[in-house]
Design an enzyme around this catalytic site. Structure first.
Site, PDB file in Angstrom:
ATOM      1  N   TYR A   1       0.829  -1.203   0.000  1.00 17.20           N
ATOM      2  CA  TYR A   1       0.000   0.000   0.000  1.00 17.20           C
ATOM      3  C   TYR A   1       0.863   1.253   0.000  1.00 17.20           C
ATOM      4  O   TYR A   1       1.770   1.399   0.806  1.00 17.20           O
ATOM      5  CB  TYR A   1      -0.928   0.012   1.225  1.00 17.20           C
ATOM      6  CG  TYR A   1      -1.767   1.265   1.331  1.00 17.20           C
ATOM      7  CD1 TYR A   1      -2.834   1.472   0.460  1.00 17.20           C
ATOM      8  CD2 TYR A   1      -1.477   2.250   2.277  1.00 17.20           C
ATOM      9  CE1 TYR A   1      -3.600   2.626   0.536  1.00 17.20           C
ATOM     10  CE2 TYR A   1      -2.238   3.403   2.352  1.00 17.20           C
ATOM     11  CZ  TYR A   1      -3.298   3.592   1.483  1.00 17.20           C
ATOM     12  OH  TYR A   1      -4.049   4.736   1.556  1.00 17.20           O
TER      13      TYR A   1
ATOM     14  N   HIS B   1      -4.295  16.098  -2.727  1.00 23.08           N
ATOM     15  CA  HIS B   1      -4.785  16.186  -1.355  1.00 23.08           C
ATOM     16  C   HIS B   1      -4.670  17.593  -0.779  1.00 23.08           C
ATOM     17  O   HIS B   1      -5.242  17.879   0.276  1.00 23.08           O
ATOM     18  CB  HIS B   1      -4.035  15.197  -0.461  1.00 23.08           C
ATOM     19  CG  HIS B   1      -4.490  13.778  -0.640  1.00 23.08           C
ATOM     20  ND1 HIS B   1      -4.565  13.170  -1.871  1.00 23.08           N
ATOM     21  CD2 HIS B   1      -4.914  12.843   0.256  1.00 23.08           C
ATOM     22  CE1 HIS B   1      -5.004  11.935  -1.733  1.00 23.08           C
ATOM     23  NE2 HIS B   1      -5.225  11.708  -0.451  1.00 23.08           N
TER      24      HIS B   1
ATOM     25  N   ASN C   1       0.273  11.688   6.053  1.00 24.61           N
ATOM     26  CA  ASN C   1      -0.497  10.715   6.825  1.00 24.61           C
ATOM     27  C   ASN C   1      -0.124  10.816   8.297  1.00 24.61           C
ATOM     28  O   ASN C   1       0.667  10.031   8.802  1.00 24.61           O
ATOM     29  CB  ASN C   1      -0.211   9.305   6.288  1.00 24.61           C
ATOM     30  CG  ASN C   1      -1.415   8.401   6.413  1.00 24.61           C
ATOM     31  OD1 ASN C   1      -2.250   8.592   7.285  1.00 24.61           O
ATOM     32  ND2 ASN C   1      -1.506   7.414   5.542  1.00 24.61           N
TER      33      ASN C   1
ATOM     34  N   TYR D   1     -23.282  29.167  44.974  1.00 28.53           N
ATOM     35  CA  TYR D   1     -22.472  28.126  44.353  1.00 28.53           C
ATOM     36  C   TYR D   1     -21.308  28.697  43.551  1.00 28.53           C
ATOM     37  O   TYR D   1     -20.214  28.121  43.527  1.00 28.53           O
ATOM     38  CB  TYR D   1     -23.331  27.282  43.404  1.00 28.53           C
ATOM     39  CG  TYR D   1     -24.237  26.278  44.058  1.00 28.53           C
ATOM     40  CD1 TYR D   1     -24.500  26.311  45.425  1.00 28.53           C
ATOM     41  CD2 TYR D   1     -24.846  25.284  43.306  1.00 28.53           C
ATOM     42  CE1 TYR D   1     -25.343  25.397  46.015  1.00 28.53           C
ATOM     43  CE2 TYR D   1     -25.688  24.351  43.887  1.00 28.53           C
ATOM     44  CZ  TYR D   1     -25.936  24.409  45.254  1.00 28.53           C
ATOM     45  OH  TYR D   1     -26.770  23.494  45.834  1.00 28.53           O
TER      46      TYR D   1
ATOM     47  N   ARG E   1     -18.705  29.367  46.270  1.00 23.29           N
ATOM     48  CA  ARG E   1     -18.353  28.221  47.115  1.00 23.29           C
ATOM     49  C   ARG E   1     -17.836  27.035  46.303  1.00 23.29           C
ATOM     50  O   ARG E   1     -16.980  26.268  46.769  1.00 23.29           O
ATOM     51  CB  ARG E   1     -19.599  27.828  47.910  1.00 23.29           C
ATOM     52  CG  ARG E   1     -19.371  26.816  48.977  1.00 23.29           C
ATOM     53  CD  ARG E   1     -20.593  26.514  49.832  1.00 23.29           C
ATOM     54  NE  ARG E   1     -21.829  27.088  49.388  1.00 23.29           N
ATOM     55  CZ  ARG E   1     -23.000  26.433  49.361  1.00 23.29           C
ATOM     56  NH1 ARG E   1     -23.042  25.161  49.711  1.00 23.29           N
ATOM     57  NH2 ARG E   1     -24.110  27.034  48.986  1.00 23.29           N
TER      58      ARG E   1
ATOM     59  N   PHE F   1      -3.096   6.212  12.522  1.00 19.82           N
ATOM     60  CA  PHE F   1      -3.306   7.599  12.091  1.00 19.82           C
ATOM     61  C   PHE F   1      -4.664   8.141  12.526  1.00 19.82           C
ATOM     62  O   PHE F   1      -4.936   9.329  12.357  1.00 19.82           O
ATOM     63  CB  PHE F   1      -3.231   7.670  10.563  1.00 19.82           C
ATOM     64  CG  PHE F   1      -4.115   6.653   9.896  1.00 19.82           C
ATOM     65  CD1 PHE F   1      -5.486   6.821   9.850  1.00 19.82           C
ATOM     66  CD2 PHE F   1      -3.560   5.508   9.348  1.00 19.82           C
ATOM     67  CE1 PHE F   1      -6.302   5.859   9.272  1.00 19.82           C
ATOM     68  CE2 PHE F   1      -4.376   4.544   8.756  1.00 19.82           C
ATOM     69  CZ  PHE F   1      -5.756   4.724   8.712  1.00 19.82           C
TER      70      PHE F   1
END
Length: 510
Positions: free
Chosen positions: A53, A83, A196, A281, A284, A329
């Site tokens: 690949y 890309h 990649n 709240y 505190r 990846f």
């Protein structure tokens, strides 16, 4: 000084030095040797008939398409070109530099099978302060940051555009010639190895972690200032009381607030005889909220530190000569961490805004003037400052919606589950920037309120914060242009200067 890349990864400090401080980068002998070993494995496979690949096949859904030997170099270049398909505004220079540095870091570990010259060219661009133009949109965090990394890689080939140190937009080929950098001729697998990785996501997470470490101290400081100004008590932060619930972040935040409030005449003035039995709240529970965010940061730091010593690519070239496909990846670990931090930032900002609102409301502020205004009605004081703060709180709530729970299948269903981690990292950057501004508004209001408690003297720590703030922000008075003052305060918060002044007074905070 320079940052040396080895075959063992890098640190968050290294990322910061290169991305923000412009530190030079070098490739150490261990990195060079590791890349040579990996490249030799790939070279032995180039002439093989066995499909590998990214070496002798296409990519993604085209993984079963064999590529003739005479077209494999072109395939690598075509991969980078195709890309580099991002769109939208430019990603920030520090993010691009972090991305490039981290890609060189992963290649330097030797598991990508690239020649040393590939990493050397990335380093050359960094050291020449040439920053590729990377559009914001394009990454799904699937095979990592394919589009952003392709935009980073394109100038290595002498194509695309870059900005120089002065911010000028330049043709990449011309910029390389001017810098004396030879365009890179890609070999087998090298185009794939350049794109990649999870480097853009990791770079943004690393930068955010640094910023949040500063902001959590500022959050404890801003909460303490408001407690003091609203005549709240520090008794709720006592170590033995907080220790009944051993959450580590809560303990640290409570200890910080106790130290910050130590020696306050304002707190001491109502310690006895006060008919109130407990604070709201937002006062505190400040250590509980800030502490939970601190614990989230610890988790995310562990994720980032593991990724910084990880080899990220596909396929991986192993020391025994195997070349194996894997899923290292995938951005899921980073995406979840980024989303968690965005949730934490939203919550810390939300409780800070509630304290600010209390400071401005005369029915709850313990006799402070409405909106901390001089001659209220004629003047509006901090009224609209709180509107601005509320707008950023609302935005941070929207940004807290997880990106990593989403997925859009791509590449003809080969990449049928993607992480969306790049989107998680992008929104985290906005959340962190907003949080700094939210805390700044609270601090401006809290300091103004403390001054209205005179002649009672504040704690030494909060007095130091007041003095630091007053160097850039004037005190109580008639209305004036507020925006520059709030931006100046935000600069003190985000840079760490305000916390630094306090720590010089009382020592380092947790």
């Amino acid at each position: 000084m320079s940052v040396e890349l080895t075959d063992a990864g890098a640190s968050r400090g290294d990322v910061l030095a290169v991305a923000r401080e412009g530190e030079a980068v070098t490739l150490g002998p261990a990195a060079l040797a590791a890349m040579e070993r990996g490249a030799a494995v790939v070279a032995s496979l180039v002439a093989s008939e066995e499909p590998v690949y990214g070496v002798s096949t296409g990519f993604g859904a085209l993984a079963t398409t064999p590529i003739p030997a005479d077209k494999r170099a072109l395939m690598q270049k075509s991969l980078v070109r195709s890309h580099a398909a991002g769109m939208g505004p430019e990603v920030e220079r520090e993010v691009v530099r972090a991305t490039m540095f981290l890609r060189a870091r992963s290649l330097s570990m030797g598991y990508s099978g690239v020649r040393p010259v590939v990493a050397e060219r990335i380093v050359a661009l960094l050291n020449a302060s040439l920053t590729p133009i990377v559009p914001e949109y394009g990454s799904l965090g699937a095979s990592g940051d394919l589009a952003p990394l392709a935009h980073c890689a394109l100038p290595l080939l002498g194509e695309g555009t870059v900005r120089d140190a002065a911010g000028n937009l330049l043709d990449a080929g011309e910029a390389l010639r001017a810098a004396g950098i030879e365009p890179l001729e890609l070999g087998a697998k090298e185009g794939l190895a350049l794109i990649n990785g999870t480097d853009g996501i990791l770079g943004q997470l690393s930068l955010a972690l640094h910023d949040l470490d500063l902001l959590m101290k500022a959050a404890d400081l801003s909460a303490a200032i408001s407690v003091e100004a609203l005549l709240g008590t520090d008794r709720a932060f006592a170590a033995d009381l907080v220790g009944l619930r051993p959450q580590p972040g809560q303990r640290l935040s409570a200890a910080n607030m106790t130290r910050i409030l130590a020696g306050s005449e304002v707190v001491a003035s109502h310690r006895h005889g006060d008919p109130r039995v407990q604070d709201a709240y937002s006062l505190r529970c400040a250590p509980m909220v800030n502490g939970a965010a601190r614990d989230a940061i610890v988790y995310a730091t562990g994720v980032a530190d593991a990724e910084l010593v990880s080899a990220i690519d596909n396929p991986m070239v192993l020391p025994d000569g195997r070349v194996e496909s894997c899923g290292n990846f995938h951005g899921a670990p980073l995406g979840l961490a980024c989303d968690l931090l965005a949730i934490a930032a939203a919550d810390v900002g939300a409780i800070a805004e509630r304290r600010t609102d209390r400071l401005l409301d005369p029915t709850r502020s313990m006799n402070l003037p409405p909106f901390l205004a001089e001659d209220a009605g004629v003047n509006s004081g901090m009224m609209i400052g709180q509107y601005t703060q509320a707008a950023m709180v609302a935005e941070n709530r929207r940004l807290a919606v997880p990106a990593s729970s989403d997925t859009v299948p791509t590449s003809a269903m080969q990449e049928d589950h993607v992480s969306m981690a790049w989107g998680a990292a992008r929104k985290l950057r906005r959340s962190v920037a907003n949080l700094a501004r939210i805390l700044a508004v609270e601090i401006v209001c809290g300091v103004r309120a403390l001054e209205l408690r005179e002649p009672l003297r504040p704690a030494p720590a909060t007095a130091a914060a007041r003095d630091c703030l007053r160097e850039v922000v004037p005190g109580f008075g008639v209305d004036r242009w507020l925006s520059p003052e709030l931006e100046a305060a935000a600069g003190l918060v985000s840079s760490g200067a305000l916390v630094d002044r306090v720590e010089r007074e009382i020592g380092g905070l947790e």
